[in-house]
Motif scaffolding. Sequence first.
Motif, mmCIF file in Angstrom:
data_model
loop_
_atom_site.group_PDB
_atom_site.id
_atom_site.type_symbol
_atom_site.label_atom_id
_atom_site.label_comp_id
_atom_site.label_asym_id
_atom_site.label_seq_id
_atom_site.Cartn_x
_atom_site.Cartn_y
_atom_site.Cartn_z
ATOM 1 N N LEU A 1 0.925 -0.971 -0.034
ATOM 2 C CA LEU A 1 -0.430 0.095 -0.199
ATOM 3 C C LEU A 1 0.841 0.988 -0.065
ATOM 4 O O LEU A 1 0.210 2.305 -0.631
ATOM 5 N N LEU A 2 2.327 1.449 0.296
ATOM 6 C CA LEU A 2 2.775 2.549 0.407
ATOM 7 C C LEU A 2 3.871 2.429 -0.947
ATOM 8 O O LEU A 2 4.989 3.231 -1.399
ATOM 9 N N ALA B 1 1.480 6.097 16.618
ATOM 10 C CA ALA B 1 0.209 7.707 16.412
ATOM 11 C C ALA B 1 1.160 8.404 17.081
ATOM 12 O O ALA B 1 1.343 9.184 16.844
ATOM 13 N N LYS B 2 1.201 8.271 18.842
ATOM 14 C CA LYS B 2 1.733 9.531 19.558
ATOM 15 C C LYS B 2 3.621 9.662 18.909
ATOM 16 O O LYS B 2 3.905 10.907 19.152
ATOM 17 N N LEU C 1 4.236 10.542 12.173
ATOM 18 C CA LEU C 1 3.801 10.488 10.278
ATOM 19 C C LEU C 1 4.007 9.368 10.083
ATOM 20 O O LEU C 1 3.269 9.122 8.412
ATOM 21 N N LEU C 2 4.585 9.023 10.856
ATOM 22 C CA LEU C 2 4.590 7.171 10.349
ATOM 23 C C LEU C 2 2.905 6.729 10.150
ATOM 24 O O LEU C 2 2.638 6.186 9.275
ATOM 25 N N ASP C 3 2.067 6.594 11.560
ATOM 26 C CA ASP C 3 1.324 6.795 11.063
ATOM 27 C C ASP C 3 -0.362 7.412 10.063
ATOM 28 O O ASP C 3 -0.437 6.895 9.693
ATOM 29 N N LEU C 4 0.221 8.930 9.647
ATOM 30 C CA LEU C 4 -0.106 8.997 8.668
ATOM 31 C C LEU C 4 0.180 7.883 7.639
ATOM 32 O O LEU C 4 -0.317 8.262 7.130
ATOM 33 N N VAL D 1 -9.371 -3.136 5.810
ATOM 34 C CA VAL D 1 -9.283 -3.571 7.115
ATOM 35 C C VAL D 1 -7.452 -2.878 6.858
ATOM 36 O O VAL D 1 -7.316 -3.453 8.667
ATOM 37 N N ALA D 2 -6.777 -2.774 6.798
ATOM 38 C CA ALA D 2 -5.094 -1.820 6.470
ATOM 39 C C ALA D 2 -5.371 -1.395 7.595
ATOM 40 O O ALA D 2 -5.920 0.022 7.784
ATOM 41 N N GLY D 3 -3.771 -0.864 7.106
ATOM 42 C CA GLY D 3 -3.606 0.689 8.544
ATOM 43 C C GLY D 3 -3.015 -0.099 9.604
ATOM 44 O O GLY D 3 -2.484 -0.392 10.673
ATOM 45 N N ASN D 4 -2.556 0.800 10.674
ATOM 46 C CA ASN D 4 -1.506 1.400 11.783
ATOM 47 C C ASN D 4 -2.870 1.004 12.770
ATOM 48 O O ASN D 4 -3.406 1.762 13.351
#
Length: 298
Positions: free
Chosen positions: A47-48, A73-74, A78-81, A64-67
């Motif tokens: 996805l990246l 995220a805290k 930027l990595l979370d985004l 259902v993908a993603g962090n």
Amino acid sequence: MVGGSGFIGSAIQQYVVREHLENLFTFTFNKKPEKIHKNLDRIRLDLLGEISEEVSNYTNVIYVAGNADHGLAKRSPLLDLEFNVRAFLNFMQKFRGSLVLLSSQATYYGLEGKISEAVEHVATIPYGISKRMVEAYAEYFLRTNCLSSLWIFRLMYAFGKGEKNHRLIPRCAKAVREGGEVTIFGGGESFLNPLPSEFIAKVLVKASESLRQGTTQFIEITNINYPERVTAKDLVAYLNQIEPFNFTVSVEGEEWPVMFWGDTEKLLNHLREWNIDFPDLWGSLKNYFGELKEGKTE
């Protein structure tokens, strides 16, 4: 099925195999094809990276993908985004069709009490912000006809086979097997209202089937959580009754207490349409905890 090798993706795999729906699904993976059941079709999807043209061949997607790591995220918004927002935008360069999107009730952080899907709110934590951004972009793609229909599910808390070892129920099972102590912070007052991952899988598949049979420009946002209030302390105390282990409750130490839970009236209406009941939460917890104690799941 985008995100097919992850926690919820694996639960969907199990549901599809159990219900003999293999010919209707293709599951994506990035680096570990072995995470996809041998009887299921699979494709590699980064996805990246460069999105395969093969994505454009599909007209219905459960995403259902993603962090899923609030802490990441805290530490690195930027990595979370990247993992949440950029990955979704990258996917949407090639996909056109109907979408079931698994989001999070972290979008409600900063609110208290029972929360309706119609609430207008900007979350107070980075993870909730990125999840709401993905939702907003999905709504934009519906308005611009890149999506023909959209169903967003805001998940509160799921448990089941394949969840990370650092999560609450696996930690309790480890304390039974190996000793040690489980600490729950914030007085254990955060709401979980958990549901088994196999139930989440069933609901997402049913929603996707509904979109395939429905009209275009359909949009729905639905909370998905157990309807009764269950706190972290409630859950740990119940597991401790099944098999005693050492745990402590600290009133300090919880940075993001969960003081809200989703209104499930809309979900209940859909379950009636599909002739599905809410699961027996405590029975599901007991069975899963027993498997974890015996080392029969991961």
